[in-house]
Structures are given as C-alpha cells and as structure tokens.
Design an enzyme around this catalytic site. Structure first.
Site, PDB file in Angstrom:
ATOM      1  N   HIS A   1      50.989  -8.139 -22.944  1.00  0.00           N
ATOM      2  CA  HIS A   1      51.869  -7.944 -21.796  1.00  0.00           C
ATOM      3  C   HIS A   1      53.197  -8.688 -21.917  1.00  0.00           C
ATOM      4  O   HIS A   1      54.168  -8.297 -21.273  1.00  0.00           O
ATOM      5  CB  HIS A   1      51.138  -8.377 -20.521  1.00  0.00           C
ATOM      6  CG  HIS A   1      51.852  -8.004 -19.263  1.00  0.00           C
ATOM      7  ND1 HIS A   1      52.160  -6.699 -18.946  1.00  0.00           N
ATOM      8  CD2 HIS A   1      52.327  -8.770 -18.236  1.00  0.00           C
ATOM      9  CE1 HIS A   1      52.785  -6.666 -17.778  1.00  0.00           C
ATOM     10  NE2 HIS A   1      52.906  -7.903 -17.335  1.00  0.00           N
TER      11      HIS A   1
ATOM     12  N   ASP B   1      48.451  -4.253 -24.113  1.00  0.00           N
ATOM     13  CA  ASP B   1      48.575  -4.820 -22.769  1.00  0.00           C
ATOM     14  C   ASP B   1      47.272  -4.676 -21.984  1.00  0.00           C
ATOM     15  O   ASP B   1      46.722  -3.588 -21.873  1.00  0.00           O
ATOM     16  CB  ASP B   1      49.709  -4.119 -22.027  1.00  0.00           C
ATOM     17  CG  ASP B   1      50.219  -4.890 -20.834  1.00  0.00           C
ATOM     18  OD1 ASP B   1      49.417  -5.592 -20.188  1.00  0.00           O
ATOM     19  OD2 ASP B   1      51.417  -4.796 -20.545  1.00  0.00           O
TER      20      ASP B   1
END
Length: 244
Positions: free
Chosen positions: A224, A192
């Site tokens: 993400h 992420d």
C-alpha cells in the site's frame, strides 16, 4: 517543455513527511513538488475533527495557488486522499492548467459515495479505535497490513508515524467528481492489502464508466505504501505520468 508542479495528497492518518523521499527524488528530476498537510490528520482541540470537505478545500486552494503562479499542476493522491481530491478537482471553477490527476492505490468515489461507501463499508486490514472523533492506529497490527513488502521492523518503524485520523471524514459523501474532465492515471499496487487489487480495478472501472475513456495504468510490485518501499521508483512513475 516546462515541468508541471506536483502536489501530493496524503492518505488517511498520514503526515506529509512520509512522502519526503519521493518528493526529494521528484525535485532532483526537476519537478517542483510538495506534499500537503490534511486537516483530518491534525488534532485541533477543542474544535471537532475535520471533515472530508475541509481536506478538499485545502487541496482546491493549493491547486489554485499553484495555477495563480502560471504553472501547470499534476495532483497525485494516495489511498483516502483520492476522495477529497475527487471532490476538490470537481469544485475547481477553472481546470485549465490541471494537467492530470494520478490516483496512487487510491479510492475513487462516485458522486454520492463516501470513502467508506466506495470501499464497500470495509476498512481493509486496518485495526483502530475511535476516541473523541478520531481513529487511532494499532501500529503492531497495522504494519504488516500496510507494509507487507517490507520487513516487520521497518514496517513498524514507519507506521509509528501514522497517529490519528478524523472518523467523520470517512462518512462524508462526495458531491463532485473531478475525474470527469481531467486526464486520469492510476498507479496500481499489486500487493496492496488495504486497497486490494480487486478494489483498485473497481475504482479504475468507476472512471471508465463515468467518462467512457480508458485510464492510463502503471502497475508496481508493491504494497500500500510504495513511498516507503520504493520511493524513487514511485517518483520515476509519477514523473513519467506528469510528462504525458
């Protein structure tokens, strides 16, 4: 054992439709499941942009509606969705039946912290403009930040779905902390670039410090938005957590 109802709370900018593949997979596994629509992602002129508290109200009422049917519920919240979910679950008068809250690479504020506060005043790799109370995404810049585990063309096509989000919602502090008395799991996205691994570890520590308990963590080799890059794998992990 009857399977709990899964309520999925989107992240910022995100319509409920971006979780359709994961929701569909959960249903094939026998879980009733739905992704919510947050007021902060909906333009409602001439009304002002919605607040975090309005998102929390939608989440709270949705949980109560499911509980009223006699079903247990697991709440899964993604990214910004962790902030209003934390608030909403803290406001619940009756938490019996809320089996677990699952934070998906999500922000977990302390009481008194806003979404921006919890992120250290940073917005990750996002690039946006503010007009009329709404933040707007530049998909060209946003795509490689949020979908760094997908090719740029697919990432760009996905992020065209992310239109706008209330600026005020990022600034409103949480006054409740639902994680204090509900079992917590965390889906940790190792690639992420928005809520970075360092940030995710910090949010897990927020819960540990507040409750004195360990947090159940599952790591994904994902950016993400695993709802785009690995929707069925994400559904499998959620299903496992819902069965705990």
């Amino acid at each position: 054992m009857t399977k709990p109802f899964i309520l999925l709370v989107p992240g910022s900018f995100a319509p409920e439709t971006i979780y359709a593949s994961t929701i569909a997979h959960l249903r094939t596994l026998g879980f009733p499941a739905v992704a919510l629509r947050l007021p902060t992602t909906t333009k409602r002129m001439p009304l002002p942009a919605a607040t975090m508290a309005e998102d929390a109200d939608v989440i709270k009422r949705s949980v109560e509606a499911v509980l009223a049917t006699g079903q247990e519920v697991v709440v899964v919240c993604h990214s910004y969705g962790g902030t209003p979910t934390t608030q909403a679950l803290g406001e619940l008068g009756e938490k019996k039946g809320v089996r677990r809250v699952v934070y998906l690479s999500a922000i977990i504020p302390r009481v008194g912290e806003s979404n921006n506060d919890a992120m250290g005043g940073k917005k990750g790799e996002l690039a946006f403009e503010m007009t009329e109370g709404y933040m707007h995404i530049d998909a060209t810049t946003f795509a490689p930040a949020v979908c760094n585990d997908l090719s740029w063309d697919l990432a760009y096509e996905h992020t065209l779905n992310l239109a706008h989000h209330s600026g005020a919602s990022f600034l409103e502090p949480a006054t409740q902390a639902g994680y204090l008395d509900i079992p917590v799991s965390y889906i940790f996205c190792e690639k992420d670039m928005v809520v970075t691994p360092e940030k995710q570890s910090g949010f897990i520590d927020v819960v540990k410090e507040a409750t004195g308990k360990e947090v159940h963590v599952v790591k994904l080799d994902a950016g993400h938005c695993p709802n785009w890059s690995m929707p069925e794998k994400l559904g499998d992990v959620i299903a496992e957590m819902a069965g705990m």
